[in-house]
Design a protein around this motif. Sequence first.
Motif, PDB file in Angstrom:
ATOM      1  N   GLY A   1      32.589 -15.658  48.319  1.00  0.00           N
ATOM      2  CA  GLY A   1      33.344 -15.268  47.116  1.00  0.00           C
ATOM      3  C   GLY A   1      33.577 -13.772  47.018  1.00  0.00           C
ATOM      4  N   ALA A   2      33.006 -12.989  47.923  1.00  0.00           N
ATOM      5  CA  ALA A   2      33.095 -11.529  47.794  1.00  0.00           C
ATOM      6  C   ALA A   2      34.468 -11.003  48.214  1.00  0.00           C
ATOM      7  N   PRO A   3      35.054 -10.101  47.397  1.00  0.00           N
ATOM      8  CA  PRO A   3      36.374  -9.546  47.739  1.00  0.00           C
ATOM      9  C   PRO A   3      36.363  -8.839  49.082  1.00  0.00           C
ATOM     10  N   TRP A   4      35.295  -8.135  49.408  1.00  0.00           N
ATOM     11  CA  TRP A   4      35.247  -7.414  50.688  1.00  0.00           C
ATOM     12  C   TRP A   4      35.244  -8.381  51.852  1.00  0.00           C
ATOM     13  N   PHE A   5      34.685  -9.567  51.631  1.00  0.00           N
ATOM     14  CA  PHE A   5      34.676 -10.570  52.691  1.00  0.00           C
ATOM     15  C   PHE A   5      36.058 -11.206  52.816  1.00  0.00           C
ATOM     16  N   LYS A   6      36.636 -11.527  51.644  1.00  0.00           N
ATOM     17  CA  LYS A   6      37.957 -12.173  51.666  1.00  0.00           C
ATOM     18  C   LYS A   6      39.011 -11.266  52.281  1.00  0.00           C
ATOM     19  N   SER A   7      38.842  -9.937  52.091  1.00  0.00           N
ATOM     20  CA  SER A   7      39.877  -9.041  52.607  1.00  0.00           C
ATOM     21  C   SER A   7      39.613  -8.604  54.049  1.00  0.00           C
ATOM     22  N   SER A   8      38.511  -9.064  54.622  1.00  0.00           N
ATOM     23  CA  SER A   8      38.258  -8.651  56.009  1.00  0.00           C
ATOM     24  C   SER A   8      39.085  -9.507  56.963  1.00  0.00           C
ATOM     25  N   LEU A   9      39.512  -8.884  58.045  1.00  0.00           N
ATOM     26  CA  LEU A   9      40.328  -9.619  59.019  1.00  0.00           C
ATOM     27  C   LEU A   9      39.497 -10.118  60.190  1.00  0.00           C
ATOM     28  N   ARG A  10      38.550  -9.284  60.592  1.00  0.00           N
ATOM     29  CA  ARG A  10      37.736  -9.653  61.750  1.00  0.00           C
ATOM     30  C   ARG A  10      36.274  -9.433  61.425  1.00  0.00           C
ATOM     31  N   LEU A  11      35.507 -10.451  61.787  1.00  0.00           N
ATOM     32  CA  LEU A  11      34.111 -10.439  61.385  1.00  0.00           C
ATOM     33  C   LEU A  11      33.235 -10.839  62.558  1.00  0.00           C
ATOM     34  N   CYS A  12      32.089 -10.233  62.642  1.00  0.00           N
ATOM     35  CA  CYS A  12      31.138 -10.583  63.696  1.00  0.00           C
ATOM     36  C   CYS A  12      29.860 -11.038  62.994  1.00  0.00           C
ATOM     37  N   ALA A  13      29.356 -12.210  63.363  1.00  0.00           N
ATOM     38  CA  ALA A  13      28.167 -12.726  62.681  1.00  0.00           C
ATOM     39  C   ALA A  13      27.196 -13.306  63.697  1.00  0.00           C
ATOM     40  N   TYR A  14      25.966 -13.501  63.266  1.00  0.00           N
ATOM     41  CA  TYR A  14      24.986 -14.127  64.143  1.00  0.00           C
ATOM     42  C   TYR A  14      24.953 -15.626  63.868  1.00  0.00           C
ATOM     43  N   ILE A  15      24.597 -16.400  64.898  1.00  0.00           N
ATOM     44  CA  ILE A  15      24.356 -17.829  64.698  1.00  0.00           C
ATOM     45  C   ILE A  15      22.891 -17.945  64.326  1.00  0.00           C
TER      46      ILE A  15
ATOM     47  N   ILE B   1      33.672  -6.231  59.623  1.00  0.00           N
ATOM     48  CA  ILE B   1      32.357  -6.497  59.028  1.00  0.00           C
ATOM     49  C   ILE B   1      31.437  -7.130  60.062  1.00  0.00           C
ATOM     50  N   LEU B   2      30.196  -6.685  60.068  1.00  0.00           N
ATOM     51  CA  LEU B   2      29.185  -7.294  60.941  1.00  0.00           C
ATOM     52  C   LEU B   2      28.074  -7.854  60.070  1.00  0.00           C
ATOM     53  N   LEU B   3      27.832  -9.149  60.169  1.00  0.00           N
ATOM     54  CA  LEU B   3      26.742  -9.764  59.402  1.00  0.00           C
ATOM     55  C   LEU B   3      25.498  -9.795  60.285  1.00  0.00           C
ATOM     56  N   LEU B   4      24.417  -9.222  59.789  1.00  0.00           N
ATOM     57  CA  LEU B   4      23.231  -9.024  60.621  1.00  0.00           C
ATOM     58  C   LEU B   4      22.004  -9.758  60.091  1.00  0.00           C
TER      59      LEU B   4
END
Length: 229
Positions: free
Chosen positions: A87-101, A131-134
């Motif tokens: 639901g976060a605006p910064w997340f919704k407006s991001s185009l490319r994201l890197c996350a961990y499994i 954005i990088l989710l760590l």
Amino acid sequence: MFWQSVMMTQKYTIAAAKSVVVSAQLWRPYGLLRMTTINCNSNNRDDVDAVFKQKKTLRTQVKKCLKAMDPSLRSQQDNAIQDIILGAPWFKSSLRLCAYISCSALREVDTFKLLSQILQPVMQANDPIDILLLPGLAFDRSGRRLGRGGGYYDTFLKNYQDLAASRNWKQPLLVALSYSQQILDEGVIPITSTDVPVDALVSPEGVVPISSAAFNSKKKIQNGSLSCT
Ligand SMILES: Nc1nc2c(c(=O)[nH]1)N(C=O)[C@@H](CNc1ccc(C(=O)N[C@@H](CCC(=O)O)C(=O)O)cc1)CN2
Ligand SMILES: Nc1ncnc2c1ncn2[C@@H]1O[C@H](COP(=O)(O)OP(=O)(O)OP(=O)(O)O)[C@@H](O)[C@H]1O
């Protein structure tokens, strides 16, 4: 390999996140931990070794706390954190994201919902990341992050930051996902010069912006002027 980093491009419009009530139990098992931490910016071997010893002790304590966490509370926190992100605006407006499994055996904040609901695994390795989710074992409100001791993330982050600087890309926002129990008092997590601080934390209680980059992107989003490129 049990772990992969995933780079994804957001394709779909994200539905508004459900509001979640979390009865977060703010358990502070570290209250008793009153060791003086050494923050080490020098390359002196003894200082650096002392910090690594402290990190090891802290890791053992946090792992014990995570293992003792009630599974239903864990699952509530997993849902709350992911819903906050969706639901976060910064997340919704991001185009490319890197996350961990996420790895449940490691008691990491779950990323399954994020990965499965809205993201499409299509990404050119040469594109800049927004954005990088760590993951991590423990965090504080000044951006310190305690990892599992391999230096994998710190090395990856340093290399990516250097690459972004050399290509004039905007630096990615580093966002750590944390159970309530993993947020420690400031000063408890020891650091050395190779530790890369995070820009923001997401816990079941909400988003904690830390760096000026996190505050600026929040302001830009509020003004409707966030550019992700
Ligand atoms: N999802 C995910 N992938 C990741 C990491 C991570 O933290 N999370 N890593 C981040 O570095 C690297 C892998 N590092 C790892 C480090 C420790 C253990 C592990 O099983 N540790 C056990 C104890 C092992 C022992 O003490 O001998 C544990 O933590 O309980 C797993 C992966 C790369 N991939
Ligand atoms: N950018 C880097 N280049 C080379 N070595 C590094 C780098 N960052 C960390 N290291 C080394 O990795 C080892 C583990 O560091 P540290 O204890 O800070 O890892 P961590 O933050 O717990 O793990 P992670 O980064 O995987 O989450 C140390 O020996 C450290 O010097």
